[in-house]
Design a protein around this motif. Structure first.
Motif, mmCIF file in Angstrom:
data_model
loop_
_atom_site.group_PDB
_atom_site.id
_atom_site.type_symbol
_atom_site.label_atom_id
_atom_site.label_comp_id
_atom_site.label_asym_id
_atom_site.label_seq_id
_atom_site.Cartn_x
_atom_site.Cartn_y
_atom_site.Cartn_z
ATOM 1 N N ARG A 21 0.871 -1.271 -0.006
ATOM 2 C CA ARG A 21 -0.100 -0.082 0.045
ATOM 3 C C ARG A 21 0.694 1.214 0.129
ATOM 4 N N PHE A 22 1.908 1.227 0.652
ATOM 5 C CA PHE A 22 2.813 2.314 0.997
ATOM 6 C C PHE A 22 3.657 2.695 -0.581
ATOM 7 N N LEU A 23 4.049 1.272 -1.149
ATOM 8 C CA LEU A 23 4.791 1.420 -2.404
ATOM 9 C C LEU A 23 3.941 1.946 -3.381
ATOM 10 N N ALA A 24 2.548 1.488 -3.451
ATOM 11 C CA ALA A 24 1.537 1.960 -4.333
ATOM 12 C C ALA A 24 1.473 3.729 -4.196
ATOM 13 N N LEU A 25 1.482 4.048 -2.952
ATOM 14 C CA LEU A 25 1.153 5.411 -3.086
ATOM 15 C C LEU A 25 2.403 6.287 -3.280
ATOM 16 N N ALA A 26 3.579 5.636 -2.879
ATOM 17 C CA ALA A 26 4.738 6.211 -3.593
ATOM 18 C C ALA A 26 5.141 6.186 -4.967
ATOM 19 N N GLY A 27 4.481 5.154 -5.402
ATOM 20 C CA GLY A 27 4.549 5.031 -6.998
ATOM 21 C C GLY A 27 3.530 6.032 -7.780
ATOM 22 N N THR A 28 2.436 6.340 -6.910
ATOM 23 C CA THR A 28 1.471 7.550 -7.432
ATOM 24 C C THR A 28 2.144 8.918 -7.484
ATOM 25 N N VAL A 29 2.817 9.006 -6.291
ATOM 26 C CA VAL A 29 3.519 10.495 -6.145
ATOM 27 C C VAL A 29 4.465 10.488 -7.434
ATOM 28 N N VAL A 30 5.323 9.587 -7.776
ATOM 29 C CA VAL A 30 6.149 9.706 -8.639
ATOM 30 C C VAL A 30 5.681 9.797 -10.235
ATOM 31 N N LEU A 31 4.387 8.946 -10.176
ATOM 32 C CA LEU A 31 3.976 8.851 -11.694
ATOM 33 C C LEU A 31 3.488 10.128 -12.153
ATOM 34 N N TRP A 32 2.612 10.659 -10.826
ATOM 35 C CA TRP A 32 2.036 11.919 -11.416
ATOM 36 C C TRP A 32 2.969 13.166 -11.276
ATOM 37 N N ALA A 33 3.853 13.088 -10.552
ATOM 38 C CA ALA A 33 4.975 14.180 -10.653
ATOM 39 C C ALA A 33 5.942 14.030 -11.861
ATOM 40 N N SER A 34 5.985 12.945 -12.528
ATOM 41 C CA SER A 34 6.917 12.534 -13.724
ATOM 42 C C SER A 34 6.063 12.982 -14.895
ATOM 43 N N ALA A 35 4.647 13.217 -15.087
ATOM 44 C CA ALA A 35 3.741 13.714 -16.121
ATOM 45 C C ALA A 35 4.233 15.142 -16.392
ATOM 46 N N PHE A 36 4.424 15.960 -15.561
ATOM 47 C CA PHE A 36 4.850 17.376 -15.945
ATOM 48 C C PHE A 36 6.066 17.466 -16.946
ATOM 49 N N PRO A 37 7.142 16.812 -16.474
ATOM 50 C CA PRO A 37 8.302 16.833 -17.389
ATOM 51 C C PRO A 37 8.062 15.828 -18.614
ATOM 52 N N ALA A 38 7.315 14.889 -18.499
ATOM 53 C CA ALA A 38 7.048 13.891 -19.776
ATOM 54 C C ALA A 38 5.994 14.809 -20.758
ATOM 55 N N TYR A 259 0.786 15.688 -1.191
ATOM 56 C CA TYR A 259 1.754 17.176 -1.145
ATOM 57 C C TYR A 259 3.037 17.145 -1.682
ATOM 58 N N LEU A 260 3.690 15.866 -1.786
ATOM 59 C CA LEU A 260 4.951 15.810 -2.242
ATOM 60 C C LEU A 260 5.041 15.901 -3.887
ATOM 61 N N VAL A 261 3.842 15.916 -4.658
ATOM 62 C CA VAL A 261 3.819 15.852 -6.025
ATOM 63 C C VAL A 261 4.598 17.076 -6.441
ATOM 64 N N PRO A 262 4.197 18.400 -5.975
ATOM 65 C CA PRO A 262 5.006 19.633 -6.727
ATOM 66 C C PRO A 262 6.639 19.307 -6.260
ATOM 67 N N PRO A 263 6.933 19.258 -5.173
ATOM 68 C CA PRO A 263 8.571 19.060 -5.166
ATOM 69 C C PRO A 263 9.108 17.917 -5.820
ATOM 70 N N VAL A 264 8.368 16.908 -5.913
ATOM 71 C CA VAL A 264 9.015 15.697 -6.725
ATOM 72 C C VAL A 264 9.056 16.065 -8.250
ATOM 73 N N ALA A 265 8.208 16.711 -8.657
ATOM 74 C CA ALA A 265 8.155 17.306 -10.023
ATOM 75 C C ALA A 265 9.177 18.005 -10.348
ATOM 76 N N LEU A 266 9.592 18.990 -9.288
ATOM 77 C CA LEU A 266 10.706 20.006 -9.370
ATOM 78 C C LEU A 266 12.036 19.238 -9.636
ATOM 79 N N VAL A 267 12.069 18.230 -8.543
ATOM 80 C CA VAL A 267 13.452 17.283 -8.838
ATOM 81 C C VAL A 267 13.311 16.578 -10.086
ATOM 82 N N VAL A 268 12.301 15.926 -10.562
ATOM 83 C CA VAL A 268 12.282 14.985 -11.726
ATOM 84 C C VAL A 268 12.577 15.714 -12.927
#
Length: 332
Positions: A21-38, A259-268
């Motif tokens: 469940r936590f891996l799924a949550l982390a995966g969602t954050v990374v996927l949605w953050a990566s959408a912006f550079p993609a 709430y981690l999506v924007p900062p992760v998007a900045l890193v990606v």
């Protein structure tokens, strides 16, 4: 988020942070953050129209393929106007506006502006769905909108571009989408509403087919791969694993994680595209997140359900998944 604790499952101790469940949550954050550079990669090679249609169509095909196995029902004819509104705003208009905006706005900056989407959703819900406005909502909305203005004007008035307002418009139509899904979610599951809206959005995007065909025949492979990635992973798979996570985690945990999506998007965006955000943009983004966090502090049960709104700042399907999970928990 809680500190790691050990729990027993099948006689074996596993870390909470390495559970599915936590891996799924982390995966969602990374996927949605990566959408912006993609999006930035895809729009450079395909243009906003073609990228919008391809992403919608690929995601719709994926969700329709899953529908029989997930027991997705056909919608009632009386609900078709609401579904059409959801598809037009949250899918078609959102994709076109965001994709066009990212031609001129950095991917990380776009993620900060989209983070204000819950504000518009809550204000529209108050205006059209008779949802109460509390002091925290009013103050949080004002703070988040102020942060949006800071991000938009980070380079000064002379550096302001209309593209920033286009991205803000994408956040507004996303807010319309979230408000329009509320009545539907009383009668359908989150997966059903997402599937209906994605298919409707693809139908509304059909006028983009000629431009898509022309662009796709000339687009570089990396742009086409970006469109496939956006459709299958952030849109389709992101929704599925998000539903898995929110059905098994406390609402506060899942909301706080997104709430981690924007900062992760900045890193990606920095790693992938080499984008370096302006310091003022970072400060403004922090103000946006602070405002949305304040809105999310409502303590009553109806408010807790509405607190799902801030979690959809990155991708529209998050809101409907969370509401569906809440209703399942209530029935249990």
């Amino acid at each position: 988020m809680d500190l790691p604790v050990l729990s027993r499952h099948g006689g074996r101790a596993i870390s909470r942070f390495t559970s599915p469940r936590f891996l799924a949550l982390a995966g969602t954050v990374v996927l949605w953050a990566s959408a912006f550079p993609a999006i930035r990669v895809g729009v450079d090679g395909l243009g906003p129209a073609a990228l919008s249609f391809l992403r919608l169509a690929i995601a719709a095909v994926a969700l329709v393929a899953v529908a029989p196995f997930a027991h997705v029902r056909l919608p009632k004819p009386s609900d078709l106007p609401s579904i059409a509104l959801c598809g037009l705003t949250g899918m078609t208009a959102y994709q076109i506006l965001l994709n066009w905006g990212e031609i001129h706005v950095a991917a990380g900056t776009a993620s900060l502006l989209i983070a204000a989407a819950p504000v518009f959703s809550i204000l529209l819900g108050s205006a059209f769905l008779a949802e109460p406005l509390t002091r925290d909502i009013v103050i949080g909305s004002a703070v988040a909108l102020a942060g949006t203005a800071v991000v938009t004007l980070a380079n000064g008035v002379s550096g302001f571009t209309a593209a920033s307002l286009v991205v803000v418009a994408a956040a507004v139509v996303q807010g319309v989408y979230h408000s329009a899904t509320k009545p539907l979610l009383r009668r359908y599951t989150g997966l059903e509403v997402a599937t209906y809206a994605m298919v409707a959005g693809t139908v509304f995007a059909l006028p983009l087919v000629p431009a898509t065909v022309r662009a796709a025949t000339q687009a570089p492979t990396v742009a086409l791969l970006s469109a496939v990635y956006l459709g299958l992973l952030p849109s389709a798979l992101g929704f599925v694993i998000w539903g898995h996570a929110v059905a098994r985690l406390p609402l506060a945990v899942s909301t706080a994680a997104l709430y981690l999506v924007p900062p992760v998007a900045l890193v990606v965006s920095f790693v992938w595209l080499g984008e370096v955000p302006h310091v003022v943009e970072l400060l403004g983004g922090g103000v946006v997140v602070a405002g949305v966090t304040l809105i999310n502090r409502r303590g009553r049960r109806p408010a807790a359900e509405a607190a799902a709104q801030p979690a959809v700042a990155a991708e529209p399907c998050a809101d409907i998944a969370r509401r569906s999970a809440l209703r399942r928990l209530d029935r249990e």
